[in-house]
Each structure stands twice: as structure tokens, then as C-alpha cells.
Scaffold this active site. Structure first.
Site, PDB file in Angstrom:
ATOM      1  CG  LEU A  85      59.896  23.753 -12.564  1.00 39.87           C
ATOM      2  CD1 LEU A  85      61.099  22.919 -12.153  1.00 39.87           C
ATOM      3  CD2 LEU A  85      58.870  23.779 -11.435  1.00 39.87           C
ATOM      4  CD  GLU A 116      62.346  16.444  -7.695  1.00 38.99           C
ATOM      5  OE1 GLU A 116      62.238  15.268  -7.360  1.00 38.99           O
ATOM      6  OE2 GLU A 116      61.628  16.974  -8.558  1.00 38.99           O
ATOM      7  CE  LYS A 118      64.646  22.997 -14.116  1.00 36.56           C
ATOM      8  NZ  LYS A 118      65.370  22.785 -15.378  1.00 36.56           N
ATOM      9  CG  ASP A 120      70.652  20.027 -18.341  1.00 30.91           C
ATOM     10  OD1 ASP A 120      69.576  20.408 -18.840  1.00 30.91           O
ATOM     11  OD2 ASP A 120      71.749  20.519 -18.619  1.00 30.91           O
ATOM     12  CD  GLU A 176      63.920  16.748 -17.014  1.00 30.96           C
ATOM     13  OE1 GLU A 176      62.702  16.970 -16.800  1.00 30.96           O
ATOM     14  OE2 GLU A 176      64.647  17.537 -17.641  1.00 30.96           O
ATOM     15  CE1 TYR A 228      58.146  16.890 -13.484  1.00 31.88           C
ATOM     16  CE2 TYR A 228      60.296  16.102 -14.212  1.00 31.88           C
ATOM     17  CZ  TYR A 228      59.100  16.773 -14.467  1.00 31.88           C
ATOM     18  OH  TYR A 228      58.893  17.330 -15.683  1.00 31.88           O
ATOM     19  CE  LYS A 317      67.342  26.486 -14.803  1.00 34.60           C
ATOM     20  NZ  LYS A 317      67.858  26.917 -16.081  1.00 34.60           N
ATOM     21  CB  CYS A 411     108.605  22.848 -32.214  1.00 35.65           C
ATOM     22  SG  CYS A 411     108.448  23.477 -30.529  1.00 35.65           S
ATOM     23  CB  CYS A 414     112.861  24.463 -30.274  1.00 35.78           C
ATOM     24  SG  CYS A 414     112.191  22.860 -30.727  1.00 35.78           S
ATOM     25  CB  CYS A 429     108.216  19.603 -30.149  1.00 46.82           C
ATOM     26  SG  CYS A 429     109.922  20.159 -30.194  1.00 46.82           S
ATOM     27  CB  CYS A 435     112.073  21.859 -27.405  1.00 47.80           C
ATOM     28  SG  CYS A 435     110.568  22.853 -27.389  1.00 47.80           S
TER      29      CYS A 435
END
Ligand code: JCF
Length: 670
Positions: A85, A116, A118, A120, A176, A228, A317, A411, A414, A429, A435
Site C-alpha cells: 500500500l 479498516e 492497518k 502491524d 495479516e 482483508y 499512517k 546513592c 546521599c 538507596c 536521603c
């Protein structure tokens, strides 16, 4: 005695029954038999096939488990090429597409498009002869793909035999193949548990799963399909519109997108894009856009195609959810409970619709597993409202002089020792409220909306106040003066006055809010509420031991332990005392034994309520012993859908949760 013909008849009957139940269960989510009945029939068929191997046919559902491993995939030439596409990225580009379509067919009329999502995933062409699945091929270069028949046969939503009538001699069904988000998460948990590399995203997982030479592995992966289109078809009259073709596919037992709709012209298409864009995050699978197709097949034929893409279709997209950028630094954030989180500072990148300049690296194990280093080029993912994360590095782009990241043993704020308890992912820590970072976070939490909700006391101001040593803990807040506050950078006299007033106001609170505000580990809003309504007074709670605490709903041994430890600490007791003497108070809790049907139920409110404000509704529900959750899950009992309810409503419908309207809610509350 049972004759051979009878056995063969029974086997065929069982195949058809199981294939039908399979379709009902996997493809349309409407099972008509119990699992045990399904298992019984399945076993009967397996036994028959074992006893008489000549009864085994290619459409037998027992053959979905995968078979002998292959050495390699052979090549298959598609009877009709598999098209890809062209893309558009905004409304103007879509308008231009629509204009091109109408120019080509010389029409000024509004076009009807089939729209519809798309998906992935990866494109597949599945060939059926006399209704039986005979071949499945990947797209490859569009003309020649790879033979993945044995693998595709393991996918439960792919029919091994087409259902219904009007079965053509030959048909190539295009679709798909993908892995739903939930299946992806489970798959990755299993990968990590088995010390294997997790997959980067559902698309890669689907591709990796489909291209396994050992189909038993494919069979164990949660692959699914939406169809599809139709390629070659012989022996029936081809449908006259795309939408009719899709209906035909559905009648053959193929799964098509439930989001498929016909839309009119540019405006209809743009509305659909908006609609699906809002729904994107709540869909159970990843999508990267919307596909629009001229619905009328005769027009499609007039339009034809250029290179590999049809003139009659286009993909709009959505903003990509993954982009590449560079890690400029890795910093350690110290949270309220001392947890250390490595964070990648990134060269800003536009991903998932926003500019991202930080991404979480989660914890020590994650950073080691991904081996993220300063200077690395990385793939950043931002999907929905989730915190952006580094998915993986791009090894080929690593600079020569890069050095492995090591978690600090002290840490960074502190310099207390960093500890990592066995079984916990996070290093912490050990400095506690010594702290500075933990103190800042504790005070921010204390002031936050669901805690004391101190208006105007934002994160930045808390940091300034702690840095300037004007406060050390939450109790100090209530002794701040206007002039002290006004001495802060970017703080005017008026804002300082407002803040002092807000602090004054915040002193009147609720017991549950106060408990939540204390920031006891693992004590969230709901637990704080349970504690408040169970113990009624702070003194009672302070004296509770772990045994007493575990009796309460929501409280397990770990939370109980955190609560007891919290109140044991002299420092915490002292801060609480100072808070109380500064004037923090709440109305006495009433013991209420709710007899309401809603007692113990979890509800989610969504959309706009017209007669009741959302906070009113929530308050009343809580008073009846119900819980009000922010998101829909399997644990939700009811979803109250107001006007324009969106993704939460969709999710409730997907999960089969009872949905009620506002009127019903009001009836329940009275
Ligand atoms: O969901 C998809 N990725 C998808 C791809 C959907 C479609 O309707 C497609 C496609 C690729 C080509 N249609 C064509 C013609």
C-alpha cells in the site's frame, strides 16, 4: 461392529464439528460448547486417527499442533501478486489521494471507501482448493513468497476448511498475521522466564514465530489473523464490492476486522481516522494506521495499480510508536521509597505523537540485558500513555569507546549504600529519609492530588524548599511563612500568600487521605481507605500488629509488614505527631456495615455523567463499600458509561463486563 465407512463418516463429522467449535471459540468468541465437550470430541477424533491412519485428512484439527521440522522454506509464486500500500500521513495527502481516484475514473461523485485498521503484522496469502487449506505463503517480494503452510495451519483463527456454501474451486485469501498485545506480553514473560531473549515488539514476535522451521514452536505462539482480501478466485462469481468480499470471507469462517466500515468521501475517511486514532491504544492489537479501499470492484479494476501498489487503496499512517535516537546520558532517579531507576536522557525525538527526551531503563537487570550505554543509538517506543522505553540498541551504531553501564553502589544523592533485596528487581538507596531525594519525593507525594491535595505546591517548589533547607519533612510545610516562600525564585508575594492559605485549607482532610499521604510502601489509595474504615482511628492503626492487618481486605503479608515497620520508626512517629499538632485533622470515621449490593464491587466510571458529578458518584459509591477503579480490567464488576464514553467502554465490551448507564447508577445509589 463398526464398519470402515461408519468410522470414516464419524471422523468427518468430528472434523467438521471441531472445526466449527474452533471457529466459534477463536474467531468469533462465541463458544457454544464447554471446553470439556470440545476436549472429548477432540480426543475421540485423535483416537480414531491413531487406530486408522487412513482417516487422517489435511483439514483435521488434530494437525494444528505442528509437525516435523523443515530444513528450509521453499518458494511459492503467488497466483496473483500480493500488493503493498502507498502511504499518506495527513488530511491533505488523503484529499490528494481521493482527488487522484476521482480524476482517474472521471468522477465528481463522493466515493465510498471501505475503511479498516492497518494491522502491524505480516501479510499472508492462503490458498484453498475445494475449500481445503492447501498452501500458505508469505508476501516475500510480492511475486514470490515463502511456503509457510505447516506453520499457518497451527493458527487457530485460520480455517483449515472453509465453512458454509459457495465454496470456490480455488481461492487465495489474503490477510495479516499478528500477535495480540496480551499474547505478546505473555510470550515475553515466558521468554524471560526461560532465559531467552524477549521480542522487541509484537510485529517481530509474529514474524519470528511464523518463520520457524519447527512448526511446533509456531503452534506454541499466540498468532492470529484478520483477513482483508481475496487474490485469485476460480469457480464462483467474484463479489462486486470489497465489502461484499469481506462478508463472503466471514461466511467462510475467516476472521475479518470488527472495525471494518464503509465511509463516504474525504470527510467520512477523516472522521474514521479520528475515531480509530482515539481507539488505537485500547485495541487489543498494534495498528500503525488505517487502510482505505475504493469499495466498488469494477472501479478498482479501472484504477488498476502502479508498481506494487493499487491505485484504489491507501494507508493513512498514524505517528510511529518507535523511533531511533541517541542516548546522551544515563541518570539514576531515586524514588520515594529509595528505588533507583536508571533513566536514559535522549536526543529529543518525535515518537507516538510527542517529543520524547527521557526513557526509562527500568532497573539493573533490564539495562544489563539490553546493554544500553551512553552514546548508543537506540530504538525508543512510546505507545499510549505508557512511559517511553528503550526497546533495544542498534549494535552497528555503537561508538568504539563506549563503556558498559554499572549501577552505582552508593546513592547518587546521599551516598548511602545501595541495597538490592533478593527477588526484587529494584536496587534501593538505604538512606531512607536521610536521603534528600527520598525526602523530596515523600513531600511531593504528601502534597499530591489524591493525598492532601495542596494547591500550588508543585514538584519544583518542593525541590526548591528542600534545597534551601526551609523544610526537611512534610510537617515543616505547615510552619512556612509568606516571606520564606516569597524568597524562592520565581515565587511572588501573591503566590506565596496563596500557598500559605492552601496549606491552611489542606489541614482539614480525611483519615484515608492522611494515611495515603504518609507514603507507606505499597499503601495506595484503596488500601488507605480499607485501613481507615477498618481501624477508624490513627491510634488503633498504630497499635495493630501484622496478624491484625492481614485480616483486612487488600492487605497481604508484605503490606502488613511495611505498615508495621513504618509505625515502628521513631522518625515517622515524630513527623505524625508534628503533623497533628500543626492542626491536621479529619472527621471521625463512622463504622458502616454496608448492606448495599455494591459492597465489595469494583466499578469504573467513564464518559460524561449528566446528573451527578464524577466525584459525587465516586464518594457515594465508596460510602456503599464499592471500589472505584480508574481502568477496566477482568476484576471490574460494572462499568458506568456516561455520554461519549470511549475506550473504557470498548474494553468493557471486549471483556464482557456489565455496562450500565447513569440512570441505573442513580437507582443503585438511592
Ligand atoms: O492490515 C494490514 N496491514 C493490511 C495490509 C490491510 C489491508 O487491507 C491491505 C494490506 C496490504 C495490501 N490491503 C492491501 C491491498
Amino acid at each position: 461392529m463398526t464398519t470402515k465407512t461408519e468410522l470414516s463418516y464419524r471422523a468427518s463429522e468430528l472434523r467438521d464439528l471441531i472445526n466449527k467449535y474452533n471457529y466459534q471459540y477463536y474467531s468469533i468468541d462465541k463458544p457454544e460448547v464447554t471446553d470439556s465437550e470440545y476436549d472429548r470430541l477432540f480426543n475421540e477424533l485423535k483416537q480414531l486417527e491413531l487406530a486408522a491412519p487412513e482417516l487422517l485428512t489435511s483439514d483435521s484439527p488434530t494437525q494444528r499442533v505442528g509437525g516435523q521440522a523443515l530444513d528450509k522454506f521453499s518458494q511459492i509464486t503467488h497466483a496473483l501478486p500480493m500488493l503493498s500500500l502507498d502511504n499518506v500521513f495527513d488530511a491533505d495527502e488523503f484529499k490528494a489521494f481521493d482527488q487522484r481516484v476521482r480524476d482517474w475514473i472521471n468522477s465528481t461523485e463522493t466515493q465510498t471507501y471501505a475503511a479498516e485498521p492497518k494491522l502491524d503484522g505480516l501479510a499472508i496469502s492462503i490458498r484453498y482448493e475445494q475449500g481445503l487449506l492447501v498452501q500458505a505463503a508469505t508476501r516475500g517480494d510480492g511475486a514470490v513468497g515463502e511456503d509457510v503452510t505447516v506453520n499457518v495451519r497451527t493458527i487457530p483463527t485460520v480455517p483449515l476448511k472453509l465453512l458454509g456454501d459457495n465454496i470456490p474451486n480455488v481461492v487465495e485469501i489474503r490477510g495479516e498475521i499478528f500477535i495480540p498485545k496480551q499474547g505478546f506480553d505473555q510470550l515475553n514473560q515466558a521468554q524471560i522466564a526461560a532465559d531467552k531473549k524477549p521480542f522487541v515488539n509484537p510485529r517481530n514476535a509474529a514474524a519470528g514465530s511464523l518463520r520457524q522451521l519447527d512448526s511446533k514452536i509456531t503452534a506454541s505462539r499466540p498468532l492470529a489473523i484478520y483477513c482483508y482480501g481475496i487474490g485469485e478466485v476460480i469457480g464462483i462469481t467474484a463479489p462486486e464490492s470489497h465489502s461484499a468480499a469481506m462478508k463472503q470471507l466471514e461466511q467462510w469462517g475467516c476472521r475479518i476486522s470488527p472495525e471494518l466500515q464503509l465511509v463516504k468521501g474525504v470527510q467520512g475517511a477523516l472522521d474514521y481516522i479520528t475515531y480509530l486514532g482515539k481507539k488505537r491504544d485500547s485495541l487489543p492489537y498494534d495498528i500503525d494506521g488505517v487502510v482505505f479501499k475504493v469499495d466498488n470492484v469494477a472501479l478498482q479494476q479501472r484504477l488498476g495499480f502502479v508498481a506494487r501498489a493499487p491505485r484504489w487503496a491507501i494507508a493513512h499512517k498514524f505517528p510511529a510508536q518507535e523511533e531511533m535516537t541517541v542516548v546522551e546520558d544515563i541518570e539514576i532517579q531515586v524514588g520515594r521509597t529509595g528505588a533507583l531507576t536508571p533513566v536514559a536522557r535522549l536526543r529529543p525525538v518525535f515518537v507516538g505523537g510527542v517529543t520524547v527526551s527521557n526513557a526509562t531503563l527500568h532497573n539493573e537487570d533490564e539495562i544489563r540485558r539490553k546493554d544500553v550505554r551512553v552514546g548508543d543509538t537506540v530504538i525508543v517506543r512510546r505507545a499510549g500513555d505508557v512511559i517511553p522505553e528503550v526497546v533495544q540498541i542498534v549494535p552497528s551504531k555503537r561508538p568504539d569507546n563506549s563503556i558498559e553501564f554499572v549501577m552505582p553502589s552508593l546513592c547518587p544523592i546521599c551516598e548511602s549504600d545501595v541495597e538490592r533485596v533478593d527477588g526484587e528487581a529494584k536496587a534501593r538507596c538505604s538512606g531512607g529519609l536521610y536521603c534528600g531525594a527520598q525526602r523530596k519525593e515523600a513531600i511531593k507525594h504528601f502534597a499530591s492530588r489524591k493525598a492532601l491535595d495542596i494547591d500550588g505546591l508543585g514538584d519544583k517548589i518542593v525541590e526548591q524548599l528542600v534545597d534551601a533547607e526551609l523544610i526537611k519533612d512534610a510537617a515543616d510545610l505547615f510552619h512556612l511563612t509568606v516571606s520564606q516562600l516569597a524568597s524562592l525564585e520565581r515565587m511572588g508575594e501573591k503566590s506565596a500568600e496563596n500557598l500559605v492559605n492552601a496549606l491552611q485549607m489542606a489541614k482539614q482532610t480525611k483519615f484515608a487521605r492522611f494515611l495515603y499521604a504518609l507514603g507507606i510502601r505499597e499503601v495506595g489509595e484503596a488500601t488507605a481507605r480499607s485501613l481507615a474504615s477498618y481501624f477508624l482511628t490513627l491510634d488503633a492503626l498504630k497499635q495493630a500488629n501484622e496478624e491484625a492487618l492481614i485480616d483486612i481486605e487488600d492487605v497481604g503479608p508484605i503490606v502488613a509488614h511495611h505498615i508495621v515497620t513504618f509505625f515502628e520508626q521513631a522518625h515517622n512517629r515524630e513527623v505524625i505527631e508534628r503533623l497533628i499538632s500543626a492542626g491536621i485533622s479529619w472527621p471521625k470515621e463512622q463504622k458502616l456495615e454496608s448492606s448495599s449490593e455494591l459492597n465489595g464491587k469494583t466499578l469504573v466510571l467513564t464518559g460524561t455523567l449528566e446528573k451527578l458529578s464524577r466525584s459525587e458518584a465516586k464518594e457515594k459509591l465508596l460510602a456503599l463499600g464499592a471500589k472505584v477503579a480508574g481502568s477496566v480490567s477482568k476484576k471490574t464488576d460494572f462499568v458506568v458509561a456516561g455520554r461519549d464514553a470511549g475506550s473504557k467502554l470498548t474494553k468493557a465490551e471486549t471483556l464482557g463486563i456489565t455496562v450500565v448507564d447513569e440512570t441505573t447508577l442513580i437507582a443503585w445509589l438511592n
